[in-house]
Design an enzyme around this catalytic site. Structure first.
Site, PDB file in Angstrom:
ATOM      1  N   HIS A 124      70.310  65.949  52.754  1.00  0.00           N
ATOM      2  CA  HIS A 124      68.535  65.902  52.303  1.00  0.00           C
ATOM      3  C   HIS A 124      67.511  66.298  53.716  1.00  0.00           C
ATOM      4  O   HIS A 124      67.295  66.266  54.639  1.00  0.00           O
ATOM      5  CB  HIS A 124      68.454  64.417  52.985  1.00  0.00           C
ATOM      6  CG  HIS A 124      66.681  64.228  52.710  1.00  0.00           C
ATOM      7  ND1 HIS A 124      66.103  64.856  51.143  1.00  0.00           N
ATOM      8  CD2 HIS A 124      65.940  63.529  53.620  1.00  0.00           C
ATOM      9  CE1 HIS A 124      64.338  64.834  51.560  1.00  0.00           C
ATOM     10  NE2 HIS A 124      64.562  63.840  52.958  1.00  0.00           N
TER      11      HIS A 124
ATOM     12  N   ALA B 163      55.590  48.783  57.947  1.00  0.00           N
ATOM     13  CA  ALA B 163      54.008  48.889  57.696  1.00  0.00           C
ATOM     14  C   ALA B 163      53.560  50.771  57.686  1.00  0.00           C
ATOM     15  O   ALA B 163      52.675  50.938  56.665  1.00  0.00           O
ATOM     16  CB  ALA B 163      53.358  48.908  58.918  1.00  0.00           C
TER      17      ALA B 163
ATOM     18  N   GLY C  77      56.609  52.358  52.480  1.00  0.00           N
ATOM     19  CA  GLY C  77      57.153  50.758  53.077  1.00  0.00           C
ATOM     20  C   GLY C  77      55.441  50.255  52.328  1.00  0.00           C
ATOM     21  O   GLY C  77      55.418  49.557  51.239  1.00  0.00           O
TER      22      GLY C  77
ATOM     23  N   ASN D 154      64.619  59.745  57.588  1.00  0.00           N
ATOM     24  CA  ASN D 154      65.150  61.314  58.027  1.00  0.00           C
ATOM     25  C   ASN D 154      65.291  61.549  60.324  1.00  0.00           C
ATOM     26  O   ASN D 154      64.986  60.800  60.911  1.00  0.00           O
ATOM     27  CB  ASN D 154      63.668  62.584  58.039  1.00  0.00           C
ATOM     28  CG  ASN D 154      64.271  62.345  56.701  1.00  0.00           C
ATOM     29  OD1 ASN D 154      65.341  62.386  56.162  1.00  0.00           O
ATOM     30  ND2 ASN D 154      63.174  62.507  56.075  1.00  0.00           N
TER      31      ASN D 154
ATOM     32  N   GLN E 243      70.425  49.047  65.407  1.00  0.00           N
ATOM     33  CA  GLN E 243      70.166  49.068  64.050  1.00  0.00           C
ATOM     34  C   GLN E 243      71.350  48.245  62.433  1.00  0.00           C
ATOM     35  O   GLN E 243      71.803  47.183  61.921  1.00  0.00           O
ATOM     36  CB  GLN E 243      69.045  49.633  62.965  1.00  0.00           C
ATOM     37  CG  GLN E 243      67.754  48.963  63.201  1.00  0.00           C
ATOM     38  CD  GLN E 243      66.668  50.137  62.268  1.00  0.00           C
ATOM     39  OE1 GLN E 243      67.456  50.662  61.359  1.00  0.00           O
ATOM     40  NE2 GLN E 243      65.467  49.970  62.881  1.00  0.00           N
TER      41      GLN E 243
ATOM     42  N   ASP F 282      65.302  64.386  46.078  1.00  0.00           N
ATOM     43  CA  ASP F 282      65.744  65.992  45.777  1.00  0.00           C
ATOM     44  C   ASP F 282      66.583  65.907  44.105  1.00  0.00           C
ATOM     45  O   ASP F 282      66.152  66.863  43.606  1.00  0.00           O
ATOM     46  CB  ASP F 282      67.076  66.055  46.065  1.00  0.00           C
ATOM     47  CG  ASP F 282      66.583  66.341  48.205  1.00  0.00           C
ATOM     48  OD1 ASP F 282      65.700  66.060  48.707  1.00  0.00           O
ATOM     49  OD2 ASP F 282      67.588  64.791  49.202  1.00  0.00           O
TER      50      ASP F 282
ATOM     51  N   ARG G  15      66.697  69.643  67.349  1.00  0.00           N
ATOM     52  CA  ARG G  15      68.006  68.747  66.326  1.00  0.00           C
ATOM     53  C   ARG G  15      68.020  67.698  66.824  1.00  0.00           C
ATOM     54  O   ARG G  15      68.560  66.537  67.161  1.00  0.00           O
ATOM     55  CB  ARG G  15      68.584  69.313  65.646  1.00  0.00           C
ATOM     56  CG  ARG G  15      69.487  68.609  64.855  1.00  0.00           C
ATOM     57  CD  ARG G  15      70.480  69.668  63.904  1.00  0.00           C
ATOM     58  NE  ARG G  15      71.136  70.241  64.315  1.00  0.00           N
ATOM     59  CZ  ARG G  15      72.099  70.865  63.867  1.00  0.00           C
ATOM     60  NH1 ARG G  15      71.709  70.859  62.028  1.00  0.00           N
ATOM     61  NH2 ARG G  15      73.130  71.627  63.793  1.00  0.00           N
TER      62      ARG G  15
ATOM     63  N   GLY H 263      60.655  50.013  58.708  1.00  0.00           N
ATOM     64  CA  GLY H 263      59.424  50.787  59.016  1.00  0.00           C
ATOM     65  C   GLY H 263      58.442  50.492  58.166  1.00  0.00           C
ATOM     66  O   GLY H 263      57.402  51.231  57.012  1.00  0.00           O
TER      67      GLY H 263
ATOM     68  N   GLN I 279      53.869  54.767  55.634  1.00  0.00           N
ATOM     69  CA  GLN I 279      53.887  55.216  53.872  1.00  0.00           C
ATOM     70  C   GLN I 279      54.641  54.875  52.710  1.00  0.00           C
ATOM     71  O   GLN I 279      53.723  54.548  51.598  1.00  0.00           O
ATOM     72  CB  GLN I 279      53.435  56.563  54.405  1.00  0.00           C
ATOM     73  CG  GLN I 279      51.987  57.583  54.769  1.00  0.00           C
ATOM     74  CD  GLN I 279      52.864  58.259  54.215  1.00  0.00           C
ATOM     75  OE1 GLN I 279      51.566  58.833  53.381  1.00  0.00           O
ATOM     76  NE2 GLN I 279      53.129  59.532  54.861  1.00  0.00           N
TER      77      GLN I 279
ATOM     78  N   VAL J 113      66.135  55.808  54.593  1.00  0.00           N
ATOM     79  CA  VAL J 113      65.301  56.590  54.150  1.00  0.00           C
ATOM     80  C   VAL J 113      64.936  58.078  54.976  1.00  0.00           C
ATOM     81  O   VAL J 113      64.637  58.862  55.146  1.00  0.00           O
ATOM     82  CB  VAL J 113      64.580  56.064  52.785  1.00  0.00           C
ATOM     83  CG1 VAL J 113      63.035  57.293  52.538  1.00  0.00           C
ATOM     84  CG2 VAL J 113      64.816  55.347  51.685  1.00  0.00           C
TER      85      VAL J 113
HETATM   86  P1  NDP Z   1      57.180  57.344  56.709  1.00  0.00           P
HETATM   87  O1  NDP Z   1      56.383  56.129  55.255  1.00  0.00           O
HETATM   88  O2  NDP Z   1      56.007  58.529  55.428  1.00  0.00           O
HETATM   89  O3  NDP Z   1      57.800  58.184  56.400  1.00  0.00           O
HETATM   90  C1  NDP Z   1      59.458  57.132  57.225  1.00  0.00           C
HETATM   91  C2  NDP Z   1      60.728  58.262  57.166  1.00  0.00           C
HETATM   92  O4  NDP Z   1      60.678  58.523  55.968  1.00  0.00           O
HETATM   93  C3  NDP Z   1      60.140  59.100  57.557  1.00  0.00           C
HETATM   94  O5  NDP Z   1      61.422  59.278  58.643  1.00  0.00           O
HETATM   95  C4  NDP Z   1      60.557  60.246  56.919  1.00  0.00           C
HETATM   96  O6  NDP Z   1      61.221  61.319  57.329  1.00  0.00           O
HETATM   97  C5  NDP Z   1      61.208  59.631  55.461  1.00  0.00           C
HETATM   98  N1  NDP Z   1      61.520  60.362  54.512  1.00  0.00           N
HETATM   99  C6  NDP Z   1      62.344  60.862  53.630  1.00  0.00           C
HETATM  100  N2  NDP Z   1      62.433  61.084  52.745  1.00  0.00           N
HETATM  101  C7  NDP Z   1      60.796  61.455  52.732  1.00  0.00           C
HETATM  102  C8  NDP Z   1      60.118  61.977  51.483  1.00  0.00           C
HETATM  103  N3  NDP Z   1      60.598  62.245  50.687  1.00  0.00           N
HETATM  104  N4  NDP Z   1      58.579  61.878  52.155  1.00  0.00           N
HETATM  105  C9  NDP Z   1      58.510  61.458  52.455  1.00  0.00           C
HETATM  106  N5  NDP Z   1      59.153  61.226  54.385  1.00  0.00           N
HETATM  107  C10 NDP Z   1      60.072  60.460  53.681  1.00  0.00           C
HETATM  108  O7  NDP Z   1      56.090  57.148  57.300  1.00  0.00           O
HETATM  109  P2  NDP Z   1      55.293  56.451  58.478  1.00  0.00           P
HETATM  110  O8  NDP Z   1      54.811  56.905  59.898  1.00  0.00           O
HETATM  111  O9  NDP Z   1      53.623  56.479  57.119  1.00  0.00           O
HETATM  112  O10 NDP Z   1      56.432  55.552  58.577  1.00  0.00           O
HETATM  113  C11 NDP Z   1      56.370  54.985  59.122  1.00  0.00           C
HETATM  114  C12 NDP Z   1      56.710  53.647  60.083  1.00  0.00           C
HETATM  115  O11 NDP Z   1      58.345  53.636  60.722  1.00  0.00           O
HETATM  116  C13 NDP Z   1      55.691  53.438  60.942  1.00  0.00           C
HETATM  117  O12 NDP Z   1      54.788  51.948  60.313  1.00  0.00           O
HETATM  118  C14 NDP Z   1      56.297  52.742  62.115  1.00  0.00           C
HETATM  119  O13 NDP Z   1      56.306  51.468  63.087  1.00  0.00           O
HETATM  120  C15 NDP Z   1      57.714  52.301  61.537  1.00  0.00           C
HETATM  121  N6  NDP Z   1      59.253  52.607  62.761  1.00  0.00           N
HETATM  122  C16 NDP Z   1      59.492  51.221  62.121  1.00  0.00           C
HETATM  123  C17 NDP Z   1      60.906  51.009  63.143  1.00  0.00           C
HETATM  124  C18 NDP Z   1      61.663  49.907  62.774  1.00  0.00           C
HETATM  125  O14 NDP Z   1      61.435  49.092  62.153  1.00  0.00           O
HETATM  126  N7  NDP Z   1      62.723  49.974  63.927  1.00  0.00           N
HETATM  127  C19 NDP Z   1      61.538  52.530  64.195  1.00  0.00           C
HETATM  128  C20 NDP Z   1      60.349  53.094  63.800  1.00  0.00           C
HETATM  129  C21 NDP Z   1      59.259  53.568  63.488  1.00  0.00           C
HETATM  130  P3  NDP Z   1      60.092  62.609  57.613  1.00  0.00           P
HETATM  131  O15 NDP Z   1      59.682  62.111  59.348  1.00  0.00           O
HETATM  132  O16 NDP Z   1      60.840  64.253  58.265  1.00  0.00           O
HETATM  133  O17 NDP Z   1      59.073  62.849  56.570  1.00  0.00           O
END
Ligand code: NDP
Length: 327
Positions: free
Chosen positions: A187, A13, A17, A131, A112, A159, A98, A11, A15, A129
């Site tokens: 979490h 790219a 990351g 969720n 993975q 947390d 869920r 992930g 937020q 990380v």
């Molecule tokens: P974020 O980078 O904001 O979040 C990623 C994950 O972290 C979410 O599941 C989010 O959960 C979780 N998370 C855990 N703790 C926290 C916290 N305290 N605050 C916020 N998030 C938290 O998400 P984006 O959508 O910006 O980015 C996700 C990226 O992952 C995208 O670029 C997408 O393309 C990529 N992706 C990659 C995959 C892969 O590599 N195979 C598979 C799926 C997605 P929550 O949603 O509950 O906030």
């Protein structure tokens, strides 16, 4: 001069990351003398955006950043990885149950886990990380039978850090004076931020605050902090989540300070009556790259109830992913 280690981030790219990668590359995670190779995984449509992040990483000219690999194939991104931070996950959408959420994430964390099993370093340290982090970690772990189950962990450190910061604010003390807060369990909103062992400047934390504030304000504030940030910022927390991921990996790799502990989501060995195998937040001390649950803490009736409730939620999540054939 140390040899570079391989750090995989999924992930990449997204937020989180966007904050995380720069901290890893600058040496905040593994030390200012440890070169790193970043191995970045994204889904195919996000590879272009990832290319932009890579340009920015290069533009920082980080002396410790030895190389960058990008891919949409976990077999490439996890190859020989020493550390893996699994951030990318499927977000919960309105109306999703869920089971739907766990099923969608199973489609990510099962392959993975299999890829980590096949190609990662035999000593890889995995932090989930994305969720629902605890159960996603369980799915990856159960699909990596050749790795030690203890190599799979989930993040409750954000947390934990929120719990430290809220207590510091309430007591008017700096965060550096706070010790031995614990996040037990999932979490999620059932997590239990426990102050029964915590100290502030050496004094018992619960002697400094009243029980009503602790149960009625503190615990829900910590547990619902993520929602408060979304409400204020219009986006979920990202920099603080990345910072907590750095803290989790740094402490696991480099050790906790003498006399202190941190909270990590780790496979339960049955300690404190928590069902064996659940990925559950515990108080841990680390040294030499290994963690150990802090044993022998008193558990009040109040704590028992909260620890069991969050264990119950994780048991239900495990039952759900068993039904889906993911573990
Ligand atoms: P974020 O980078 O904001 O979040 C990623 C994950 O972290 C979410 O599941 C989010 O959960 C979780 N998370 C855990 N703790 C926290 C916290 N305290 N605050 C916020 N998030 C938290 O998400 P984006 O959508 O910006 O980015 C996700 C990226 O992952 C995208 O670029 C997408 O393309 C990529 N992706 C990659 C995959 C892969 O590599 N195979 C598979 C799926 C997605 P929550 O949603 O509950 O906030």
């Amino acid at each position: 001069n140390k040899q570079p280690v391989r750090v995989a981030v999924t992930g990449a790219a997204g937020q989180i990351g966007y904050s995380l990668l720069f901290r890893i590359a600058s040496g905040d995670m593994l030390g200012k003398d440890q070169p790193v190779i970043l191995q970045l995984l994204e889904i195919t449509p996000a590879l272009k955006a990832l290319g932009g992040v890579v340009m920015e990483l290069r533009d920082c000219a980080f002396p410790l950043l030895a190389d960058i690999v990008t891919s949409d194939d976990p077999m490439v991104a996890f190859k020989d990885a020493d550390y893996a931070l699994l951030v990318g996950a499927m977000p919960r959408k309105a109306g999703m149950e869920r089971g739907d959420l766990l099923g969608a994430n199973g489609g990510i964390f099962k392959p993975q886990g299999e890829a980590l099993n096949a190609v990662a370093s035999r000593d890889v340290k995995v932090l989930v990380v994305g969720n629902p982090a605890n159960t996603n970690a369980l799915i990856a772990q159960q699909n990596a039978p050749d790795l030690d189950p203890r190599q799979f962990t989930a993040m409750v450190r954000l947390d934990h850090n929120r719990a430290v910061s809220q207590l510091a604010e309430k007591t008017g003390q700096p965060v550096s004076e706070i010790r031995n807060v614990t996040i037990w369990g999932n979490h999620s909103s059932t997590q239990y931020p426990d102050l029964s062992q915590a100290t502030v400047g050496g004094q018992n934390a619960l002697s400094l605050v009243d029980q009503e504030w602790y149960a009625g304000t503190y615990i829900p504030t910590v547990a619902k902090r993520g929602a408060a940030i979304i409400e204020a910022r219009g986006l979920s927390s990202a920099a603080s989540a990345a910072s907590a991921a750095i803290d989790h990996m740094r402490d696991w790799a480099l050790g906790t300070p003498e006399g202190q502990w941190v909270s990590m989501g780790i496979p339960s060995d049955g300690s404190y009556g928590i069902p064996e195998g659940l990925i559950y937040g515990f108080p841990v001390r680390t040294s030499g790259g290994k963690y150990e649950i802090v044993q022998g803490l008193d558990v009040s009736d109040f704590s028992r109830g909260k620890m069991d409730a969050t264990a119950q939620e994780l048991t239900e999540e495990r039952d759900e992913v068993r039904k889906l054939g993911l573990v």
